[in-house]
Design an enzyme around this catalytic site. Structure first.
Site, PDB file in Angstrom:
ATOM      1  N   CYS A  13      40.346  25.944  31.848  1.00 52.51           N
ATOM      2  CA  CYS A  13      41.574  25.509  32.546  1.00 52.51           C
ATOM      3  C   CYS A  13      41.761  23.992  32.517  1.00 52.51           C
ATOM      4  O   CYS A  13      42.868  23.507  32.712  1.00 52.51           O
ATOM      5  CB  CYS A  13      41.578  26.025  33.971  1.00 52.51           C
ATOM      6  SG  CYS A  13      41.578  27.824  34.059  1.00 52.51           S
ATOM      7  N   HIS A  67      47.125  21.884  37.831  1.00 58.16           N
ATOM      8  CA  HIS A  67      46.771  23.178  37.265  1.00 58.16           C
ATOM      9  C   HIS A  67      47.224  24.250  38.252  1.00 58.16           C
ATOM     10  O   HIS A  67      46.964  24.153  39.452  1.00 58.16           O
ATOM     11  CB  HIS A  67      45.260  23.243  37.050  1.00 58.16           C
ATOM     12  CG  HIS A  67      44.793  24.605  36.637  1.00 58.16           C
ATOM     13  ND1 HIS A  67      45.407  25.311  35.622  1.00 58.16           N
ATOM     14  CD2 HIS A  67      43.787  25.392  37.103  1.00 58.16           C
ATOM     15  CE1 HIS A  67      44.783  26.469  35.478  1.00 58.16           C
ATOM     16  NE2 HIS A  67      43.804  26.552  36.370  1.00 58.16           N
ATOM     17  N   ASN A  71      48.177  31.899  36.674  1.00 60.50           N
ATOM     18  CA  ASN A  71      47.253  30.919  36.077  1.00 60.50           C
ATOM     19  C   ASN A  71      47.207  31.139  34.567  1.00 60.50           C
ATOM     20  O   ASN A  71      46.701  32.157  34.104  1.00 60.50           O
ATOM     21  CB  ASN A  71      45.873  31.098  36.716  1.00 60.50           C
ATOM     22  CG  ASN A  71      44.850  30.086  36.213  1.00 60.50           C
ATOM     23  OD1 ASN A  71      45.079  29.407  35.210  1.00 60.50           O
ATOM     24  ND2 ASN A  71      43.728  30.004  36.893  1.00 60.50           N
TER      25      ASN A  71
HETATM   26  C1  LIG Z   1      40.618  34.882  44.093  1.00 60.65           C
HETATM   27  C2  LIG Z   1      41.229  34.519  45.442  1.00 60.65           C
HETATM   28  C3  LIG Z   1      42.724  34.604  45.375  1.00 60.65           C
HETATM   29  C4  LIG Z   1      40.731  35.497  46.474  1.00 60.65           C
HETATM   30  O1  LIG Z   1      41.210  35.154  47.740  1.00 60.65           O
HETATM   31  P1  LIG Z   1      40.246  35.217  49.010  1.00 60.65           P
HETATM   32  O2  LIG Z   1      41.082  34.888  50.170  1.00 60.65           O
HETATM   33  O3  LIG Z   1      39.051  34.359  48.708  1.00 60.65           O
HETATM   34  O4  LIG Z   1      39.887  36.731  49.034  1.00 60.65           O
HETATM   35  P2  LIG Z   1      38.447  37.426  48.944  1.00 60.65           P
HETATM   36  O5  LIG Z   1      37.909  37.319  47.562  1.00 60.65           O
HETATM   37  O6  LIG Z   1      37.617  36.920  50.069  1.00 60.65           O
HETATM   38  O7  LIG Z   1      38.872  38.913  49.206  1.00 60.65           O
HETATM   39  C5  LIG Z   1      39.423  39.338  50.447  1.00 60.65           C
HETATM   40  C6  LIG Z   1      39.661  40.836  50.406  1.00 60.65           C
HETATM   41  O8  LIG Z   1      40.753  41.114  49.541  1.00 60.65           O
HETATM   42  C7  LIG Z   1      40.373  42.108  48.590  1.00 60.65           C
HETATM   43  N1  LIG Z   1      41.059  41.873  47.336  1.00 60.65           N
HETATM   44  C8  LIG Z   1      40.652  41.118  46.299  1.00 60.65           C
HETATM   45  N2  LIG Z   1      41.555  41.140  45.325  1.00 60.65           N
HETATM   46  C9  LIG Z   1      42.570  41.912  45.749  1.00 60.65           C
HETATM   47  C10 LIG Z   1      43.782  42.318  45.195  1.00 60.65           C
HETATM   48  N3  LIG Z   1      44.196  41.911  43.983  1.00 60.65           N
HETATM   49  N4  LIG Z   1      44.581  43.106  45.909  1.00 60.65           N
HETATM   50  C11 LIG Z   1      44.236  43.540  47.119  1.00 60.65           C
HETATM   51  N5  LIG Z   1      43.073  43.197  47.713  1.00 60.65           N
HETATM   52  C12 LIG Z   1      42.261  42.387  47.031  1.00 60.65           C
HETATM   53  C13 LIG Z   1      38.882  41.946  48.464  1.00 60.65           C
HETATM   54  O9  LIG Z   1      38.308  43.141  47.972  1.00 60.65           O
HETATM   55  C14 LIG Z   1      38.475  41.618  49.860  1.00 60.65           C
HETATM   56  O10 LIG Z   1      38.416  42.833  50.601  1.00 60.65           O
HETATM   57  P3  LIG Z   1      37.198  43.080  51.650  1.00 60.65           P
HETATM   58  O11 LIG Z   1      37.326  41.979  52.654  1.00 60.65           O
HETATM   59  O12 LIG Z   1      37.506  44.435  52.157  1.00 60.65           O
HETATM   60  O13 LIG Z   1      35.963  42.979  50.820  1.00 60.65           O
HETATM   61  C15 LIG Z   1      40.801  33.099  45.838  1.00 60.65           C
HETATM   62  O14 LIG Z   1      39.440  33.068  46.138  1.00 60.65           O
HETATM   63  C16 LIG Z   1      41.083  32.101  44.770  1.00 60.65           C
HETATM   64  O15 LIG Z   1      42.210  31.848  44.423  1.00 60.65           O
HETATM   65  N6  LIG Z   1      40.036  31.453  44.244  1.00 60.65           N
HETATM   66  C17 LIG Z   1      40.161  30.437  43.243  1.00 60.65           C
HETATM   67  C18 LIG Z   1      40.459  31.089  41.958  1.00 60.65           C
HETATM   68  C19 LIG Z   1      40.831  30.114  40.934  1.00 60.65           C
HETATM   69  O16 LIG Z   1      41.563  29.201  41.188  1.00 60.65           O
HETATM   70  N7  LIG Z   1      40.341  30.337  39.752  1.00 60.65           N
HETATM   71  C20 LIG Z   1      40.721  29.656  38.600  1.00 60.65           C
HETATM   72  C21 LIG Z   1      40.210  28.299  38.559  1.00 60.65           C
HETATM   73  S1  LIG Z   1      40.582  27.727  37.012  1.00 60.65           S
END
Ligand SMILES: CC(C)(COP(=O)(O)OP(=O)(O)OC[C@H]1O[C@@H](n2cnc3c(N)ncnc32)[C@H](O)[C@@H]1OP(=O)(O)O)[C@@H](O)C(=O)NCCC(=O)NCCS
Length: 322
Positions: A113, A249, A279
């Site tokens: 990225c 980004h 993304n």
């Molecule tokens: C990935 C991201 C959106 C997840 O958000 P979060 O608030 O951290 O969510 P979590 O991973 O803690 O998951 C919370 C819950 O949602 C659920 N969940 C995850 N993906 C889901 C989806 N697509 N739809 C519905 N539920 C989902 C999980 O299973 C979890 O459930 P649980 O609490 O019962 O286990 C977030 O962490 C993020 O954006 N991270 C950075 C990613 C990024 O920028 N990457 C690229 C960098 S280049």
């Protein structure tokens, strides 16, 4: 002094646009969850005929036209991608062939990225060396090909696309004149295991699928991005108060908000396209830049900061008088 000036931008997206609702028909997710956690509403997904090279070539053509040049004027192509058409040759050389450029320097840069920021620093250094004169810097990806469509924690976050920028070497006596004023890059390979693809030529012999520990990536992203923007601005003798536009980004709207807050930057100065494109990895910064140039927000002489972070981790920022 030679300065690298941005003289044109362009972008390209696959024809197929997929909404969260459409995705929720195949994956256990909902529009509500995706919008609330990420700000994403749509992403574009490449069809069988659309590849990283075709998207890159379309973006490049638009950037060359915007610069008022012809393809033959280009003597350097630096293409950032983690999803090349083939293991080799470099996708940059495929773009060169598609543009009909008889001879130039062309190679790929891989920093996921952050790839576009890495490509900008490399192209800027080559232009300032005086050897090359007109560069195409491209970020292009087809992440849909490396997504695990059974993994709802990652597959909803990414999309495909390409963005390009023409940089031209010009003599400049004005320290604060148009051009790239500063760039700053970092990498920290201790975090390889937080965002990676579980395959590769030299290990499994397969392409592999994207894997990510999203919450940990999030935590690092806000800190690293705020820090590297301040570093790059400091190298240019500027502060966040001088910035007209941040072109970040586009990974997650919450990361954009938190990073802007850390630097006391008003949300209105941050270009946001994550809702429309999701993304797109190395393509996301040049896609967002081109969007804001074409809709008239970013204008000549504006002070803009590009920033990105990705797998590795790698991260970086560039300060440009547009
Ligand atoms: C990935 C991201 C959106 C997840 O958000 P979060 O608030 O951290 O969510 P979590 O991973 O803690 O998951 C919370 C819950 O949602 C659920 N969940 C995850 N993906 C889901 C989806 N697509 N739809 C519905 N539920 C989902 C999980 O299973 C979890 O459930 P649980 O609490 O019962 O286990 C977030 O962490 C993020 O954006 N991270 C950075 C990613 C990024 O920028 N990457 C690229 C960098 S280049």
């Amino acid at each position: 002094m030679i300065r690298s000036i941005v003289t044109g931008t362009g972008s390209a997206l696959p024809t197929r646009r997929v909404s969260n609702e459409e995705l929720a028909q195949q994956v256990d997710t909902s529009d509500e969850w995706i919008v609330e956690r990420t700000g994403i509403r749509f992403r574009h997904i490449a069809g069988p005929e659309e590849t990283t090279a075709t998207l890159a070539a379309d973006a490049a053509k638009a950037a060359i036209a915007a610069a008022g040049l012809s393809a033959q004027d280009i003597d350097l192509i630096v293409l950032a991608t983690a999803t090349p058409d083939q293991t080799f040759p470099a996708t940059a050389t495929k773009v060169q062939a598609m543009l009909g450029i008889a001879d130039c320097v062309a190679f790929d840069v891989a920093a996921v990225c952050s790839g576009f920021l890495y490509a900008v620093q490399v192209a800027d250094a080559m232009l300032r060396s005086g050897v090359q004169r007109r560069a195409l810097v491209i970020g292009a990806e087809t992440f849909s090909r490396i997504l695990d469509w059974e993994d709802r924690t990652t597959c909803v976050l990414f999309g495909d696309g390409a963005g390009a920028m023409v940089l031209e070497a010009r003599e400049s006596a004005d320290a604060d004149g148009r051009g790239i004023l500063a760039t700053r890059l970092h990498a920290d390979g201790r975090h390889n295991g937080l965002l990676y693809v579980d395959g590769g030529v030299s290990t499994t012999g397969t392409v592999g699928k994207l894997r990510m520990k999203g919450r940990e990536v999030f935590r690092h992203a806000v800190v690293n991005l705020a820090q590297v923007m301040e570093e790059a601005l400091g190298l240019a003798g500027l502060t966040p108060a001088d910035v007209d536009w941040v072109v970040p980004h586009q990974a997650n709207a919450r990361i954009l908000d938190a990073t802007a807050r850390k630097l006391d930057l008003p949300a209105g100065k941050v270009i946001v396209t994550v809702d429309q494109h999701a993304n797109t990895s190395a393509a996301s910064v040049p896609l967002a830049l081109d969007t804001a140039v074409r809709d008239g927000r970013i204008r000549e002489n504006d002070l803009i900061v590009l920033e990105a972070m990705g797998g590795g981790f790698t991260w970086g920022a560039a300060v440009i008088r547009f």
